[in-house]
Design a protein around this motif. Structure first.
Motif, mmCIF file in Angstrom:
data_model
loop_
_atom_site.group_PDB
_atom_site.id
_atom_site.type_symbol
_atom_site.label_atom_id
_atom_site.label_comp_id
_atom_site.label_asym_id
_atom_site.label_seq_id
_atom_site.Cartn_x
_atom_site.Cartn_y
_atom_site.Cartn_z
ATOM 1 N N MET A 51 -2.219 3.582 -8.787
ATOM 2 C CA MET A 51 -3.151 2.512 -8.419
ATOM 3 C C MET A 51 -4.427 3.073 -7.800
ATOM 4 S SD MET A 51 -0.450 -0.320 -7.030
ATOM 5 C CE MET A 51 -1.688 -1.475 -6.504
ATOM 6 N N ARG A 52 -4.285 4.118 -6.980
ATOM 7 C CA ARG A 52 -5.462 4.712 -6.332
ATOM 8 C C ARG A 52 -6.326 5.505 -7.299
ATOM 9 N NH1 ARG A 52 -1.828 6.405 -2.340
ATOM 10 N NH2 ARG A 52 -2.145 8.531 -3.035
ATOM 11 N N THR A 53 -5.690 6.196 -8.229
ATOM 12 C CA THR A 53 -6.441 7.112 -9.093
ATOM 13 C C THR A 53 -6.643 6.619 -10.512
ATOM 14 O OG1 THR A 53 -4.443 8.269 -9.830
ATOM 15 C CG2 THR A 53 -5.532 9.096 -7.824
ATOM 16 N N SER A 105 0.860 -1.180 0.000
ATOM 17 C CA SER A 105 0.000 0.000 0.000
ATOM 18 C C SER A 105 0.893 1.225 0.000
ATOM 19 C CB SER A 105 -0.973 -0.008 1.169
ATOM 20 O OG SER A 105 -1.836 -1.112 1.068
ATOM 21 N N ASN A 106 0.822 2.036 1.038
ATOM 22 C CA ASN A 106 1.720 3.192 1.092
ATOM 23 C C ASN A 106 2.677 3.087 2.281
ATOM 24 O OD1 ASN A 106 -0.549 3.461 2.609
ATOM 25 N ND2 ASN A 106 -0.715 5.669 2.417
ATOM 26 N N SER A 157 1.742 4.031 -6.239
ATOM 27 C CA SER A 157 0.621 4.043 -5.306
ATOM 28 C C SER A 157 -0.456 5.020 -5.784
ATOM 29 C CB SER A 157 1.113 4.433 -3.914
ATOM 30 O OG SER A 157 0.042 4.576 -3.029
ATOM 31 N N THR A 158 -0.037 6.191 -6.228
ATOM 32 C CA THR A 158 -0.992 7.184 -6.741
ATOM 33 C C THR A 158 -1.670 6.669 -7.998
ATOM 34 O OG1 THR A 158 0.310 8.987 -5.823
ATOM 35 C CG2 THR A 158 -1.233 9.561 -7.576
#
Length: 170
Positions: free
Chosen positions: A159-161, A23-24, A156-157
């Protein structure tokens, strides 16, 4: 869980940093530098290639991140030599089929220290904080860990956005 190998290429010292990211949350696995100060340029490039290849076998990263070459018109010869070391590093990753992400120094400084013009010591300090490290780091190792951390933040960004950030920020 993803293991990322960050590389700070250099013709004399090539820094490396291996982190695990979930994750982060990021964890330091290994870091250091490959010493290629002795020998002819082809011998030094081979040492960098062999050193990075051995690290890839040892740590089994899923992704590689490398710092882009800063091109300085004043000293183009240095940029060309650095480009050779960078090419060797990319080849070490490519021979195993690993994806390679590339980041400009300003992108790395922005991601790690919040300022694209941050000083090396600021970046080094933030790397230690972000990875909860107490021991001193060689500049090359710290820079390589900063590259790996930058890639961890970008992926991470993404994957989230779902937004592609390649070359779009910095």
């Amino acid at each position: 869980m993803t293991i990322i190998l960050g590389i700070d290429p250099g013709s004399r010292y090539t820094g490396y940093g291996v982190i695990e990211t979930i994750s982060n949350k990021n964890r330091h696995i290994a870091s250091g530098r490959i010493n290629a100060t002795v020998g002819t340029m082809p011998e030094r490039l081979l040492k960098i290639f062999q050193g990075l290849s051995a690290l890839i076998v040892e740590h089994q990263p899923q992704e590689v991140a490398i710092e882009e070459t800063f091109v300085n018109k004043v000293n183009a010869a240095s940029a060309l030599i650095l480009g050779q070391a960078r090419g060797v590093a990319i080849c070490a990753a490519a021979q195993t089929g690993l994806p390679v992400a590339e980041y400009a120094a300003t992108q790395i400084k922005l991601a790690i220290a919040g300022n694209g013009r941050a000083e090396k010591l600021q970046v080094q300090h933030m790397v230690k904080i972000l990875l909860n490290m107490r021991e001193a780091l060689a500049a090359d190792a710290s820079d390589a860990l900063a590259v790996a951390l930058t890639h961890a933040h970008v992926r991470s960004t993404k994957m989230r956005t779902g937004i592609s950030l390649n070359k779009a920020w910095g």
